[in-house]
Design an enzyme around this catalytic site. Structure first.
Site, PDB file in Angstrom:
ATOM      1  N   GLU A 155      60.478 -24.128  -2.115  1.00 50.62           N
ATOM      2  CA  GLU A 155      61.573 -23.672  -1.261  1.00 50.62           C
ATOM      3  C   GLU A 155      61.289 -24.088   0.193  1.00 50.62           C
ATOM      4  O   GLU A 155      62.201 -24.312   0.975  1.00 50.62           O
ATOM      5  CB  GLU A 155      61.729 -22.149  -1.367  1.00 50.62           C
ATOM      6  CG  GLU A 155      63.138 -21.681  -1.075  1.00 50.62           C
ATOM      7  CD  GLU A 155      63.411 -20.254  -1.535  1.00 50.62           C
ATOM      8  OE1 GLU A 155      63.931 -20.071  -2.656  1.00 50.62           O
ATOM      9  OE2 GLU A 155      63.110 -19.320  -0.792  1.00 50.62           O
ATOM     10  N   HIS A 201      45.526 -26.668 -23.498  1.00 46.81           N
ATOM     11  CA  HIS A 201      46.096 -26.862 -24.836  1.00 46.81           C
ATOM     12  C   HIS A 201      47.606 -27.051 -24.750  1.00 46.81           C
ATOM     13  O   HIS A 201      48.305 -26.924 -25.749  1.00 46.81           O
ATOM     14  CB  HIS A 201      45.739 -25.668 -25.723  1.00 46.81           C
ATOM     15  CG  HIS A 201      44.261 -25.496 -25.861  1.00 46.81           C
ATOM     16  ND1 HIS A 201      43.526 -26.116 -26.851  1.00 46.81           N
ATOM     17  CD2 HIS A 201      43.361 -24.826 -25.098  1.00 46.81           C
ATOM     18  CE1 HIS A 201      42.247 -25.806 -26.707  1.00 46.81           C
ATOM     19  NE2 HIS A 201      42.119 -25.031 -25.640  1.00 46.81           N
ATOM     20  N   GLY A 204      61.796 -14.542   3.532  1.00 46.67           N
ATOM     21  CA  GLY A 204      61.797 -13.872   2.228  1.00 46.67           C
ATOM     22  C   GLY A 204      60.560 -14.211   1.409  1.00 46.67           C
ATOM     23  O   GLY A 204      59.942 -13.347   0.789  1.00 46.67           O
ATOM     24  N   ARG A 205      60.167 -15.487   1.407  1.00 46.77           N
ATOM     25  CA  ARG A 205      59.036 -15.879   0.549  1.00 46.77           C
ATOM     26  C   ARG A 205      57.686 -15.522   1.169  1.00 46.77           C
ATOM     27  O   ARG A 205      56.651 -15.830   0.601  1.00 46.77           O
ATOM     28  CB  ARG A 205      59.123 -17.353   0.164  1.00 46.77           C
ATOM     29  CG  ARG A 205      59.313 -18.319   1.300  1.00 46.77           C
ATOM     30  CD  ARG A 205      59.668 -19.710   0.764  1.00 46.77           C
ATOM     31  NE  ARG A 205      60.045 -20.639   1.810  1.00 46.77           N
ATOM     32  CZ  ARG A 205      61.257 -20.755   2.313  1.00 46.77           C
ATOM     33  NH1 ARG A 205      62.230 -19.975   1.886  1.00 46.77           N
ATOM     34  NH2 ARG A 205      61.525 -21.649   3.244  1.00 46.77           N
ATOM     35  N   LYS A 231      65.449  -8.651   1.216  1.00 51.61           N
ATOM     36  CA  LYS A 231      65.479  -8.830   2.668  1.00 51.61           C
ATOM     37  C   LYS A 231      66.911  -8.704   3.183  1.00 51.61           C
ATOM     38  O   LYS A 231      67.195  -7.972   4.120  1.00 51.61           O
ATOM     39  CB  LYS A 231      64.887 -10.195   3.046  1.00 51.61           C
ATOM     40  CG  LYS A 231      64.936 -10.438   4.533  1.00 51.61           C
ATOM     41  CD  LYS A 231      64.432 -11.802   4.938  1.00 51.61           C
ATOM     42  CE  LYS A 231      64.666 -11.991   6.432  1.00 51.61           C
ATOM     43  NZ  LYS A 231      64.315 -13.318   6.910  1.00 51.61           N
ATOM     44  N   GLU A 240      71.954 -10.693  -7.616  1.00 48.53           N
ATOM     45  CA  GLU A 240      71.108 -10.250  -8.736  1.00 48.53           C
ATOM     46  C   GLU A 240      70.590  -8.831  -8.484  1.00 48.53           C
ATOM     47  O   GLU A 240      70.661  -7.950  -9.327  1.00 48.53           O
ATOM     48  CB  GLU A 240      69.895 -11.179  -8.902  1.00 48.53           C
ATOM     49  CG  GLU A 240      70.194 -12.537  -9.480  1.00 48.53           C
ATOM     50  CD  GLU A 240      70.442 -13.584  -8.404  1.00 48.53           C
ATOM     51  OE1 GLU A 240      70.876 -13.210  -7.289  1.00 48.53           O
ATOM     52  OE2 GLU A 240      70.222 -14.773  -8.693  1.00 48.53           O
ATOM     53  N   LYS A 288      74.650 -20.664  -4.280  1.00 49.60           N
ATOM     54  CA  LYS A 288      75.144 -19.274  -4.305  1.00 49.60           C
ATOM     55  C   LYS A 288      76.640 -19.246  -3.999  1.00 49.60           C
ATOM     56  O   LYS A 288      77.398 -18.495  -4.611  1.00 49.60           O
ATOM     57  CB  LYS A 288      74.413 -18.430  -3.245  1.00 49.60           C
ATOM     58  CG  LYS A 288      72.987 -18.074  -3.592  1.00 49.60           C
ATOM     59  CD  LYS A 288      72.436 -17.142  -2.500  1.00 49.60           C
ATOM     60  CE  LYS A 288      70.935 -17.027  -2.567  1.00 49.60           C
ATOM     61  NZ  LYS A 288      70.342 -16.364  -1.413  1.00 49.60           N
TER      62      LYS A 288
HETATM   63  O1  F6P Z   1      66.066 -18.001  -3.399  1.00 52.76           O
HETATM   64  C1  F6P Z   1      66.595 -17.858  -2.115  1.00 52.76           C
HETATM   65  C2  F6P Z   1      66.154 -16.595  -1.496  1.00 52.76           C
HETATM   66  O2  F6P Z   1      66.868 -16.510  -0.323  1.00 52.76           O
HETATM   67  C3  F6P Z   1      64.654 -16.508  -1.255  1.00 52.76           C
HETATM   68  O3  F6P Z   1      64.244 -17.140  -0.095  1.00 52.76           O
HETATM   69  C4  F6P Z   1      64.429 -15.050  -1.261  1.00 52.76           C
HETATM   70  O4  F6P Z   1      63.089 -14.749  -1.482  1.00 52.76           O
HETATM   71  C5  F6P Z   1      65.326 -14.616  -2.392  1.00 52.76           C
HETATM   72  O5  F6P Z   1      66.463 -15.445  -2.284  1.00 52.76           O
HETATM   73  C6  F6P Z   1      65.732 -13.171  -2.382  1.00 52.76           C
HETATM   74  O6  F6P Z   1      66.400 -12.832  -1.212  1.00 52.76           O
HETATM   75  P1  F6P Z   1      66.532 -11.342  -0.725  1.00 52.76           P
HETATM   76  O7  F6P Z   1      65.155 -10.812  -0.502  1.00 52.76           O
HETATM   77  O8  F6P Z   1      67.340 -11.388   0.512  1.00 52.76           O
HETATM   78  O9  F6P Z   1      67.214 -10.572  -1.820  1.00 52.76           O
END
Ligand code: F6P
Length: 525
Positions: free
Chosen positions: A334, A365, A248-249, A189, A195, A493
């Site tokens: 979250e 199990h 994002g979620r 987003k 990452e 972060k």
């Molecule tokens: O974990 C925090 C977060 O901001 C989530 O809300 C989101 O889904 C994820 O990082 C990834 O963010 P982005 O889609 O901006 O890379």
């Protein structure tokens, strides 16, 4: 000049603990038995949500109505569904429901169309035997879930997911793939997530190293910040957008589903959207006592804030739903892992529980012993499909039997007398039977919900996910917290960035605690 007025939150907001309706609800919840064995099943968007295993009484139903009225539930729900400002701390809407409307607004319809055309083109050219989907959190779990759920027996394209910054993830994700027939999908987003951008760089280098002539033509970006993706080098026709008003979620419903569509087809995406939209309509229209997300939310509040359960277990009795647990985990934790209310004060009432789980029967199990006889226990959401999609009815019968049996054991328990009788019936001598019976007692009265899907269709999965989304919204509303921000994640972060600089040679911040300072020194090259 800076505005010196202090923002005190939405006008008229009252902390939950000060609401008289909360006190009445709390008392009613304490006095509502969990196993009175009356049947309470809500049908919603094709799902059957059985809340018979949750506490219930007429007084609790009345108190629920009153509490929701005190929180302006109808008004706030409409605000959410109509794209009003639901995310107050970030000053924007949380309008994911707009993405699954059957007749969406123009900008949504246009992106849907672009996505479909992209997939059709790739299909007609028989391109991209491999898709490497790079994204994390909300840009990852929903796609994994859909691909697992509907591509569990394989698909023409193979999808590899890379989320973690751990280099082994991208190494494994690319290993053995033919770079010339691999599409890299970068889903982010913000398009700033470390990452995703780092893993994206590695993928780009890999394409170049393999001699791909136009590597950027093999990369697609999905983001709410297209201009950043263009700068990264991705051609405009390979950038799919969504909007700031999609959390994002909740982005599974956006173009983030491109990978799902490439893997298991656009029909699956459309089916999930239709199911979710049907659940939106149910949420918007059903009266409170027959409203599945509301009832799920309120029993969750009873379990967490009144009965004190610290966690919620999710037990999908479906092997294909193994990614459902982390998906719901992110959505709930979250969203509801907060203890500051909208006025900026401490909620002082326990809020969102830890969410955990594993598909049954593996879970039986692994940790069900703890659920049955452990000192804490946890409410369980059992999720099962009435009909299977494989050809072995015996397997499915056993799966269903296990699901129902575990639930019944949690609900009804086993008394000392019943356990004793069982030992005696097995021929045990009297002393041993009296001793061993204590170990076989189940307390019972442990709350659970059973959610039955007719079968695991895209429609049913979409409805299920929207059920949890709306449940989370209602819980946030009642607790008086904002379910749409995630400031806690942001802080970590920022700290990671500082430590990364130190590991790369910058002076070590004297304000670190002793242990962090020690390990920064150790890990500096
Ligand atoms: O974990 C925090 C977060 O901001 C989530 O809300 C989101 O889904 C994820 O990082 C990834 O963010 P982005 O889609 O901006 O890379």
């Amino acid at each position: 000049m800076a505005d010196s007025s202090i923002f005190t939150g939405p006008s008229g907001f009252q902390p939950l603990r000060l609401l008289p309706e909360w006190a009445v609800f709390e008392t009613a919840a304490r006095n509502s038995p969990i196993h009175d064995h009356s049947l309470r099943i809500i049908n919603a968007a094709g799902l059957h949500v059985d809340v018979s295993g949750q506490g219930y009484s007429d007084a609790l139903a009345e108190a629920t109505d009153a509490l929701l009225r005190a929180r302006d539930f109808g008004l706030m729900r409409d605000r959410l569904l109509q794209g009003g400002m639901a995310n107050v701390t970030e000053e924007r809407a949380a309008w994911h429901t707009a993405l699954r409307e059957p007749d969406p607004i123009d900008e949504v319809a246009a992106e849907r169309q672009r996505l479909t055309e992209f997939v059709r083109q790739a299909d007609s050219e028989r391109r991209w035997r491999n898709v490497v989907h790079i994204g994390i959190g909300g840009s990852d779990w929903g796609v994994r879930l859909a691909v697992d759920a509907f591509g569990y027996a394989g698909a023409w394209r193979t999808v590899h997911f890379v989320a973690n910054i751990d280099g082994h993830a991208i190494q494994g994700g690319l290993a053995g793939l033919d770079a010339h027939d691999t599409l890299i999908v970068l889903a982010s987003k913000s398009f700033t997530t470390a990452e995703t951008l780092e893993n994206g760089q590695r993928a780009l280098e890999w394409l170049k190293a393999a001699g791909v002539e136009n590597p950027y033509d093999q990369i697609v970006a999905i983001t709410a910040r297209p201009e950043v993706a263009y700068k990264w080098g991705i051609p405009r026709n390979h950038v799919f957008t969504f909007w700031d008003w999609v959390g994002g979620r909740f982005s599974l419903w956006s173009s983030v589903s491109l990978t799902t569509a490439l893997s298991v087809d656009t029909d699956v995406v459309a089916g999930m959207q239709a199911g979710a939209s049907a659940m939106d309509a149910h949420f918007a229209e059903a009266p409170v006592h027959l409203n599945a997300p509301v009832q799920l939310a309120m029993s969750g509040i009873v379990n967490r804030s009144v009965l004190g359960y610290g966690s919620l277990n999710i037990a999908p009795y479906d092997f294909r739903l193994s990614s459902l647990v982390p998906y719901i985990q992110q959505m709930e934790m979250e969203s509801l892992g907060k203890s500051t209310d909208l006025a900026g004060g401490a909620v002082e009432i326990p809020t969102g529980p830890a969410v955990w789980g594993m598909p049954g029967t593996d879970a039986q199990h692994t940790f069900f012993q703890w659920l049955h006889q452990g000192s804490d226990g946890a409410p369980v959401d059992f999720i099962v499909c009435q009909q299977a999609d494989h050809g072995w009815p015996e397997h499915h019968k056993r799966l269903l039997a296990n699901c129902l049996a575990q639930r019944e054991a949690l609900l009804k328990g086993k008394s000392y007398e019943a356990a004793l009788q069982q030992c005696l019936d097995e021929g045990m001598d009297n002393d041993k039977a009296h001793w061993l019976a204590h170990h076989k007692v189940h307390a019972g009265g442990r709350p659970s919900t059973l959610i039955v899907l007719p079968r695991l269709s895209p429609y049913a999965l979409g409805a299920l996910l929207a059920l949890y989304e709306h449940k989370v919204f209602v819980q946030g509303l009642v607790w008086g917290i904002n379910p749409f921000d995630q400031w806690g994640v942001e802080y970590g972060k920022v700290l990671a960035k500082g430590i990364l600089d130190e590991l790369s040679g910058a002076p070590v911040d004297a304000r670190h605690d002793a242990s962090t300072a020690h390990w920064v020194e150790q890990f500096r090259g």
